[in-house]
Scaffold this motif. Structure first.
Motif, short mmCIF file in Angstrom:
data_model
loop_
_atom_site.label_atom_id
_atom_site.label_comp_id
_atom_site.label_asym_id
_atom_site.label_seq_id
_atom_site.Cartn_x
_atom_site.Cartn_y
_atom_site.Cartn_z
N ASN A 1 -50.93 7.46 12.99
CA ASN A 1 -52.24 6.75 12.62
C ASN A 1 -53.24 7.38 13.24
N GLU A 2 -54.28 8.05 12.65
CA GLU A 2 -55.36 8.60 13.16
C GLU A 2 -56.20 7.51 13.87
N LYS A 3 -56.39 6.28 13.12
CA LYS A 3 -57.17 5.49 13.73
C LYS A 3 -56.93 4.85 15.11
N MET B 1 -55.40 6.73 17.20
CA MET B 1 -55.74 7.93 18.05
C MET B 1 -57.35 7.85 18.41
N GLU B 2 -57.97 7.38 17.61
CA GLU B 2 -59.43 7.18 17.83
C GLU B 2 -59.61 5.92 19.02
N VAL C 1 -48.70 10.40 16.75
CA VAL C 1 -48.47 11.64 16.13
C VAL C 1 -46.94 11.77 15.37
N GLN D 1 -49.77 8.20 22.29
CA GLN D 1 -49.97 9.37 21.59
C GLN D 1 -48.78 9.88 20.89
N ASN E 1 -53.70 18.56 15.35
CA ASN E 1 -53.17 17.83 14.12
C ASN E 1 -52.37 16.47 14.62
N PRO E 2 -53.09 15.45 14.00
CA PRO E 2 -52.80 13.90 14.59
C PRO E 2 -51.43 13.61 13.63
N SER E 3 -50.85 14.42 12.95
CA SER E 3 -49.58 14.28 12.36
C SER E 3 -48.55 15.41 12.55
#
Ligand code: SF4
Length: 211
Positions: free
Chosen positions: A16-18, A20-21, A128, A124, A48-50
């Motif tokens: 989930n990129e959100k 990560m932010e 990821v 993290q 790459n967040p995934s």
């Protein structure tokens, strides 16, 4: 010292990129250990967040501290070279360190600093959701594997079903872990460089077999 985010990582955050932010924002204002007093910028991590492959290093150096990015300058060039041996590019992987702030004069991380920073890396990992975590050097290897063995004893071996946990914070999913020498440590040790390069080529074989 307690964990700065002080909670168990959950599976909700996988990929989930959100999240990560949100984590990046927490790290940017973190003062959970004394390193916040001497850092220029915290270094959250990038890539790459995934990613299928996540790289875990030790701590930011001088260039990273000044730029806020991991593995820049010569360290970044060396990272790109060793990733290429495994058939990987920097854009494909996610790169983070055990410590998000630079220890003064690049000294070794201290146990209280690792304890304080540990939940960020574990969260993290959850965000990821990599299949394989490549640890660079002693500190990253010992943290991720939860071992006292040095990287020289375990490099080039694939450890399956590792649940990363530290100081009360635990990842929600198990990963495979592949320790290697830290690329920066091999610059002045040609014998280690050869070992690292062989290990990275074997990593490429492992990744291809994983599909
Ligand atoms: Fe916070 Fe980690 Fe930086 Fe310490 S090293 S101030 S725990 S982000």
């Amino acid at each position: 010292m307690t964990n700065p985010t002080n909670h168990m990582a959950t599976s909700d955050s996988a990929g989930n990129e959100k999240d990560m932010e949100g984590l990046r924002s927490l790290v940017s204002s973190c003062s959970a250990c004394p390193l916040h007093e001497t850092r220029t910028l915290p270094v959250f991590g990038s890539g790459n967040p995934s990613a299928t492959v996540m790289i875990v290093g030790e701590a930011p150096g001088r260039n990273e501290d000044e730029s806020g990015e991991p593995f820049v300058g010569k360290a970044g060039e060396r990272l790109n070279e060793v990733l290429a041996l495994a058939g990987l590019s920097r854009d494909e992987v996610f790169v983070a360190n055990v410590l998000k702030c630079r220890p003064p004069r690049n000294r070794n991380p201290r146990p209280d600093e690792i304890d304080a920073c540990s939940s960020y890396l574990i969260e993290q990992l959850d965000a990821v959701g990599p299949k394989i975590v490549v640890t660079f050097g002693n500190f990253a290897t010992q943290f991720v594997l939860g071992t006292k063995q040095g990287v020289s004893e375990v490099h080039g071996r694939l450890f399956r079903d590792v649940t990363v946990s530290h100081d009360g914070c635990s990842a929600s999913s198990a990963v495979s872990v592949y320790p290697v020498f830290h690329p920066a440590a091999t610059i002045y040790r040609p014998q280690w460089r050869v070992v690292l390069e062989g290990d990275m080529q074997r990593l490429g074989d492992i990744i291809r077999k994983m599909g």
